[in-house]
Design a protein around this motif. Structure first.
Motif, short mmCIF file in Angstrom:
data_model
loop_
_atom_site.label_atom_id
_atom_site.label_comp_id
_atom_site.label_asym_id
_atom_site.label_seq_id
_atom_site.Cartn_x
_atom_site.Cartn_y
_atom_site.Cartn_z
N GLY A 73 38.73 61.44 62.34
CA GLY A 73 37.96 62.14 62.38
C GLY A 73 36.64 61.45 61.76
O GLY A 73 35.91 60.12 61.58
N VAL A 74 35.30 62.17 61.70
CA VAL A 74 34.23 61.99 61.51
C VAL A 74 34.00 62.88 60.47
O VAL A 74 33.89 63.90 59.88
N VAL A 81 30.18 63.59 69.01
CA VAL A 81 31.65 63.32 69.73
C VAL A 81 32.43 61.73 69.33
O VAL A 81 31.80 61.27 70.34
N VAL A 82 33.60 61.69 69.43
CA VAL A 82 33.83 60.26 68.86
C VAL A 82 35.08 60.44 69.50
O VAL A 82 35.79 60.84 69.36
N THR A 83 35.87 59.25 70.62
CA THR A 83 37.08 58.79 70.83
C THR A 83 36.96 57.02 70.63
O THR A 83 36.82 56.83 70.94
N TYR A 84 38.84 57.41 70.66
CA TYR A 84 39.72 56.10 70.25
C TYR A 84 39.16 55.50 71.26
O TYR A 84 40.05 56.38 72.54
N VAL A 139 30.62 56.42 70.86
CA VAL A 139 30.63 57.60 70.14
C VAL A 139 29.81 58.50 70.88
O VAL A 139 28.47 58.11 71.73
N LEU A 140 29.32 59.76 71.02
CA LEU A 140 28.78 60.22 71.71
C LEU A 140 27.67 61.39 70.81
O LEU A 140 27.97 61.60 69.77
N LEU A 175 29.43 52.20 71.84
CA LEU A 175 30.49 51.88 71.44
C LEU A 175 30.16 51.01 69.29
O LEU A 175 29.50 50.76 69.28
N HIS A 176 31.47 51.49 69.17
CA HIS A 176 31.09 51.65 67.54
C HIS A 176 32.82 50.22 67.08
O HIS A 176 33.38 50.96 67.67
#
Length: 172
Positions: free
Chosen positions: A137-138, A120-123, A165-166, A91-92
């Protein structure tokens, strides 16, 4: 031929039922092979144990390796994936020390200095965290050696915003 066990080992609860060890630098301690359908090696956990465990104790080895033909599936998972320890999922949280305008800088050993990592990032949306309605985005910043999460609308990244974040790494 037929049903039953080729090899069966039973432990009294404090040892190992069957152990295999390869001598030298190559080989297989335990090999399971099935010419048709079934399992080459199968582990079952009844309660809270682990059905099959793999561990790499030194060097760049792998605790578990899965391989399939081009038409096959290397790893089939029926259920959720759990991670712990120095995990590829974390978790970021955007904080005053890692936010720069519309971006938040990820500082994690799994991603630092690795422009080839796949993220792979999800909010994370919750009633108590700030809401971001813009796409995210990243990208990798080669100057800092860090990955950044950015808001596509260019607005400031709110402090307290959280992201799952994966990290997936391609290895030789």
């Amino acid at each position: 031929p037929g049903t039953g066990y080729g090899v069966r080992g039973v432990s009294d609860g404090s040892g190992v039922g069957v152990a295999g060890e390869a001598q030298g630098n190559f080989g297989a301690g335990v090999l399971g092979r099935v010419p048709g359908t079934g399992w080459g090696v199968r582990g079952i956990s009844s309660n809270s144990g682990i059905g099959v465990e793999g561990e790499s104790q030194a060097g760049p080895g792998a605790g578990v390796s899965a391989k399939a033909s081009l038409a096959g599936t290397a790893l089939l998972i029926d259920g959720s994936i759990g991670v712990r320890g120095n995990a590829p999922a974390f978790l970021h949280t955007a904080t005053p020390t890692n936010v720069d305008a519309s971006r938040t800088i990820i500082d994690n050993p799994m991603t630092n200095g690795d422009p080839n990592a796949m993220l792979v990032v999800t909010y994370v949306i919750s009633a108590t965290d700030p809401l971001i309605t813009a796409p995210i985005g990243v990208y990798y910043d080669s100057g800092s050696g860090r990955w950044l999460i950015f808001r596509a609308d260019g607005n400031n990244m709110p402090f307290g915003a959280k992201f799952n974040v994966l990290v997936i790494k391609k290895v030789p």
